[in-house]
Scaffold this motif. Structure first.
Motif, short mmCIF file in Angstrom:
data_model
loop_
_atom_site.label_atom_id
_atom_site.label_comp_id
_atom_site.label_asym_id
_atom_site.label_seq_id
_atom_site.Cartn_x
_atom_site.Cartn_y
_atom_site.Cartn_z
N ASN A 239 0.84 -1.19 0.00
CA ASN A 239 0.00 0.00 0.00
C ASN A 239 0.88 1.26 0.00
O ASN A 239 1.68 1.46 0.91
CB ASN A 239 -0.87 -0.05 1.26
CG ASN A 239 -1.78 1.14 1.39
OD1 ASN A 239 -1.76 2.04 0.54
ND2 ASN A 239 -2.56 1.16 2.44
N GLU A 241 0.23 4.19 0.62
CA GLU A 241 -0.01 5.08 1.76
C GLU A 241 0.99 4.85 2.88
O GLU A 241 1.31 5.76 3.63
CB GLU A 241 -1.43 4.89 2.30
CG GLU A 241 -2.49 5.68 1.55
CD GLU A 241 -3.83 5.70 2.27
OE1 GLU A 241 -4.00 4.94 3.24
OE2 GLU A 241 -4.71 6.46 1.85
N LEU A 242 1.47 3.59 2.99
CA LEU A 242 2.44 3.29 4.05
C LEU A 242 3.72 4.09 3.84
O LEU A 242 4.31 4.57 4.81
CB LEU A 242 2.76 1.80 4.07
CG LEU A 242 1.65 0.88 4.56
CD1 LEU A 242 2.10 -0.57 4.49
CD2 LEU A 242 1.26 1.23 5.98
N LEU A 248 5.93 11.10 6.16
CA LEU A 248 5.48 12.12 7.10
C LEU A 248 6.06 11.88 8.49
O LEU A 248 6.29 12.80 9.24
CB LEU A 248 3.94 12.12 7.17
CG LEU A 248 3.25 12.79 5.99
CD1 LEU A 248 1.82 12.33 5.86
CD2 LEU A 248 3.30 14.30 6.13
N GLN A 264 6.92 -5.69 4.79
CA GLN A 264 5.78 -5.96 3.92
C GLN A 264 6.08 -7.10 2.95
O GLN A 264 5.19 -7.77 2.48
CB GLN A 264 5.40 -4.70 3.13
CG GLN A 264 4.71 -3.65 3.97
CD GLN A 264 3.32 -4.06 4.34
OE1 GLN A 264 2.43 -4.14 3.52
NE2 GLN A 264 3.12 -4.38 5.61
N MET B 79 -0.59 13.58 9.39
CA MET B 79 -1.74 13.27 8.53
C MET B 79 -2.40 11.98 8.98
O MET B 79 -1.74 11.04 9.39
CB MET B 79 -1.24 13.14 7.08
CG MET B 79 -2.36 12.91 6.09
SD MET B 79 -1.89 13.57 4.48
CE MET B 79 -3.14 12.80 3.46
N PHE B 81 -4.75 9.13 7.37
CA PHE B 81 -5.15 8.68 6.05
C PHE B 81 -6.51 8.00 6.09
O PHE B 81 -6.93 7.47 7.12
CB PHE B 81 -4.12 7.69 5.51
CG PHE B 81 -2.79 8.31 5.20
CD1 PHE B 81 -2.50 8.74 3.92
CD2 PHE B 81 -1.83 8.48 6.18
CE1 PHE B 81 -1.27 9.31 3.62
CE2 PHE B 81 -0.61 9.06 5.90
CZ PHE B 81 -0.34 9.47 4.61
N GLN B 82 -7.13 8.00 4.91
CA GLN B 82 -8.46 7.40 4.78
C GLN B 82 -8.45 5.94 5.22
O GLN B 82 -9.34 5.48 5.92
CB GLN B 82 -8.94 7.51 3.34
CG GLN B 82 -10.33 6.95 3.13
CD GLN B 82 -10.86 7.24 1.74
OE1 GLN B 82 -10.14 7.74 0.88
NE2 GLN B 82 -12.11 6.93 1.52
N ASN B 83 -7.41 5.20 4.77
CA ASN B 83 -7.33 3.79 5.16
C ASN B 83 -6.38 3.59 6.32
O ASN B 83 -5.84 2.51 6.51
CB ASN B 83 -6.91 2.95 3.96
CG ASN B 83 -7.91 3.07 2.83
OD1 ASN B 83 -9.10 2.93 3.05
ND2 ASN B 83 -7.43 3.37 1.65
N ALA B 85 -3.48 3.64 7.08
CA ALA B 85 -2.05 3.44 6.76
C ALA B 85 -1.23 3.13 8.01
O ALA B 85 -0.15 3.67 8.19
CB ALA B 85 -1.48 4.66 6.02
N LEU B 86 -1.74 2.27 8.86
CA LEU B 86 -0.95 1.83 10.02
C LEU B 86 0.06 0.79 9.52
O LEU B 86 -0.24 0.04 8.59
CB LEU B 86 -1.87 1.20 11.07
CG LEU B 86 -2.94 2.13 11.63
CD1 LEU B 86 -3.83 1.38 12.60
CD2 LEU B 86 -2.32 3.33 12.32
N TYR B 87 1.23 0.76 10.15
CA TYR B 87 2.23 -0.24 9.77
C TYR B 87 1.78 -1.60 10.30
O TYR B 87 1.71 -1.80 11.51
CB TYR B 87 3.61 0.13 10.32
CG TYR B 87 4.01 1.55 10.02
CD1 TYR B 87 4.20 1.97 8.70
CD2 TYR B 87 4.18 2.49 11.02
CE1 TYR B 87 4.56 3.27 8.41
CE2 TYR B 87 4.53 3.79 10.74
CZ TYR B 87 4.72 4.18 9.44
OH TYR B 87 5.07 5.47 9.15
N PRO B 88 1.48 -2.54 9.37
CA PRO B 88 0.81 -3.78 9.82
C PRO B 88 1.67 -4.65 10.73
O PRO B 88 1.14 -5.38 11.55
CB PRO B 88 0.53 -4.53 8.51
CG PRO B 88 0.80 -3.57 7.41
CD PRO B 88 1.72 -2.52 7.95
#
Lengths: 344, 369
Positions: A239, A241-242, A248, A264, B79, B81-83, B85-88
């Motif tokens: 993803n 976004e990650l 950030l 990942q 920020m 994010f909508q989803n 975006a946490l580090y899994p």
């Protein structure tokens, strides 16, 4: 009619004051267990009918499933499972391929420990695996990351990197032998112009110290394109976004790689490691094409030794015993890898 | 100080321009919401502020510093994010601490900040879990927590509630509003949901096709929309827009729609309406301005009977949304649950014109504001 057990339940109403409850008195709720049916015989028969139909349905489903599996399984049984079992049995036999098979007991097993070539082959196989698995993995991952960027000619380079994997091994090996030719190969020419004295130039496949290096380099070059493609798929599944979140958070390129990309890709890396390890333990063709196990036994690997024993010496029993060793070696390493993967 | 200025901000992808010369001044500690339909450029604008999209033209200032080419991490922003975006692969704790660790903050300070944020967000008991073991609402909190621990001057939130169910969304709306008060930072929030915009924002920026339509407080947007798009976008059910003809009547004007004569209040600016005398305009009446009986507090001079046929009645519990047909136009009225009607009934409601809107049908701009 039989009365079921009686249960007394005291119900307290959470919002009521003590006085309230006293005023209303205790609520006693009696629950009577009624029997399931007034007519147990009839109920039983109904139940039984349903059980039969359920079982029949299960049998039908199983038959349908097996009918789909059968063609594949038949092929597997005849061409894979049968030979494997035969080889297992043969490991405890003497057989030269033409005379009758005789029982050997553990003869072949004890022979392993006296066979200098086997010890060399086992050692060489381990060296080959220990070096080429991480090296191929690193090259494949590095290439995948490079070719996942938006760079000019990306598709061309992807194809070029994948090409060795699909190209004919024979053709590729001929070219490789030319490139690494100790006398007139371009590799040594370049090394020479870089200032390495002619007597220090590596002899590559002809040199017992460099032969294994040559085989390993060839193996990396040949298979890294395939694992690059697998890594590319893995990278594209991350993803984006990650990366933005990490950016950030203040991560630089290395930290993004370390804390986003690598974790990942863990499932991909696991798959690639297992596949590479199995492939490395079974290495044969590139050794056959480049060094034929030589010079001496410097690149003799297990499968090459199996081939020699089986089709040069025609000692099929002993060669099966070596196969058995290889089988358990691969099995053990794979089981360990799966265990470790589960722990993570 | 974290005021933000967008000056003629542009974003182009090749020949396609998705954000056109946006000018916007965001005050320090303001809660501003960018709202608009999908593809209106609101997320792109936010991502330009975040530094996740390159700015094609114009200037972005945070405080007094030009930020166009400053990397995200140095903009003092966080920020959500909508989803999420946490580090899994990281625990909740690690997710929140990561940014501080990268900035080499001392371990005890990191711990204190993470614990404090976790306490505020009520996720202390989740700190050792991984994101996949959390519900959507919990993940949302962690994402907020990750933004909070760095004490940024500016929070950017990109549709943070759109993945939650309706009930949770309501709760989180209130919590984010409270969080804004507590954190004392500038919030820039993107959503397509006008309810979120109305309930949370100090000011709303309505966007469409890469252009800002209107920037104002929620109530002003609702009461004084500058064009038909804003009028239709803000408020649910939508404002009814009816073609009506302006006619002079005594000292004032009326709007006539399919034989119904609707008085325009004297408070309307006559000078603005006069040029439209005799011309067709779009008349906007919000669904709640139809009543089964005229309430006592409305000047009867500003009301008129309004006949229509009931097409569908949607009971909402606290009110009924009557879908009506009048003069070949479909419209909606919000009436009290006591109002009894059947499909096909001819009903006469009272239209309250006090807050009516008039739009030029060609430019779609408001005639009144």
């Amino acid at each position: 009619m039989l009365m079921g057990p009686q249960v007394l339940i005291e119900v307290r109403l959470p919002n009521c004051s003590q006085a309230d409850i006293r005023q209303r008195g205790r609520m006693l709720v009696t629950i009577a267990h009624a029997t399931m049916s007034d007519n147990p015989v009839q109920a039983g028969r109904k139940k039984k009918l349903r059980v039969v139909s359920k079982r029949r349905r299960r049998v039908e489903n199983a038959l349908i499933a097996y009918s789909f599996i059968a063609p594949n399984f038949l092929g597997f049984a005849v061409f894979t499972l049968g030979p494997i079992l035969f080889a297992f049995a043969l490991a405890f036999m003497h057989w030269d391929g033409s005379n009758p098979i005789t029982f050997a007991g553990l003869d072949n097993f004890w022979r392993l420990f006296e066979d200098k070539a086997f010890i060399d082959a086992l050692w060489n196989t381990i060296v080959f695996t220990v070096v080429s698995v991480p090296a191929t993995l690193a090259c494949a991952l590095g290439l995948a990351i490079l070719l996942n960027q938006k760079i000019f000619g990306r598709d061309f380079f992807r194809t070029a990197m994948f090409f060795p994997y699909v190209a004919s091994l024979v053709a590729v090996a001929v070219v490789w032998n030319m490139i690494f030719n100790p006398e007139m190969g371009p590799v040594n020419m370049i090394l020479y112009t870089l200032g390495i004295a002619p007597e220090n130039l590596p002899g590559w496949a002809a040199d017992r110290h460099w032969a294994m290096v040559t085989v390993i380099l060839f193996g990396i070059w040949k298979s890294m394109g395939y694992y690059m493609v697998i890594y590319l798929a893995g990278l594209q599944g991350i993803n984006s976004e990650l990366y933005e979140a990490a950016g950030l958070d203040g991560a630089n390129a290395w930290q993004k790689f370390r804390h986003v990309t690598l974790p990942q890709l863990a499932p991909t890396t696991f798959f690639v490691t297992v596949m590479l390890t199995i492939q490395s333990f079974k290495v044969f063709d590139q050794v056959y094409m480049i060094t034929q196990g030589g010079p001496g036994t410097s690149t003799l690997v297990l499968v090459y030794h199996i081939y020699n024993e089986a089709f040069i010496s025609w000692d099929l029993g002993y060669s099966s015993m070596i196969s058995l060793v290889l089988f358990f070696l691969v099995l053990a390493v794979t089981v360990i890898q799966f265990r470790r993967q589960k722990e993570d | 100080m974290a005021s933000i200025s967008l000056k003629k901000l542009n974003k182009t992808f090749g020949a396609l321009t998705v954000v056109h010369d946006i000018d916007l001044e965001i005050a320090d500690k303001e809660f501003i919401i960018l709202v608009g339909p999908s593809g209106c450029g609101k997320s792109t604008t936010l991502r330009m502020i975040a530094g996740l999209e390159e700015i094609s033209g114009g200037e972005l200032l945070i405080g007094t510093d030009l930020m166009n080419d400053v990397p995200s991490k140095d903009r003092d922003i966080a920020m959500v994010f909508q989803n999420y975006a946490l580090y899994p692969h990281m625990t909740v704790y690690k997710n929140m601490a990561f940014g501080l660790e990268l900035r080499r903050a001392p371990r005890d300070i990191i711990d204190a900040k993470v614990q404090e944020a976790a306490k505020i967000l009520d996720i202390t008991h989740l700190l050792n879990r991984k994101p996949k073991a959390l519900s959507g609402g919990q993940r949302q909190r962690v994402a907020l927590g990750r933004a909070m621990v760095r004490n940024p001057e500016v929070f950017l939130l990109d549709e943070p509630l759109s993945n939650l169910d309706a009930k949770l969304r309501g709760t989180m709306r209130a919590e984010i509003t409270k969080l804004h008060k507590r954190l004392d930072a500038t919030f820039i929030y993107v959503t397509h949901d006008q309810v979120e915009a109305m309930t949370m924002a100090d000011r709303i920026v309505v966007m469409k096709d890469g252009h800002i339509q209107q920037v104002d407080t929620p109530q002003n947007l609702y009461d004084r929309p500058v064009n038909m798009f804003v009028a239709g976008f803000i408020g649910a059910p939508q404002m009814n827009l009816l073609p009506a003809t302006i006619r002079r009547s005594g000292h004032g004007f009326t709007a006539q729609f399919d034989g119904r004569v609707l008085p325009l209040p004297h408070t309307f600016d006559v000078a603005r309406i006069a040029p439209y005398d005799g011309r067709e305009v779009m008349l906007g009446i919000r669904p709640e301005n139809f009543h089964e009986l005229a309430p006592g507090d409305i000047d009867p001079q500003n009301t008129a009977p309004f006949a229509a046929v009931v097409e569908l009645a949607e009971p909402m519990g606290s009110e009924i949304h009557l879908n009506l047909l009048a003069g070949g136009r479909q419209m909606v009225a919000r009436v009290s649950p006591r109002f009894k009607s059947k499909i096909g009934d001819a009903v006469t409601l009272t239209a309250d014109m006090t807050n009516a809107q008039l739009f030029d049908p060609e430019t779609e701009r408001s005639i009144l504001y």
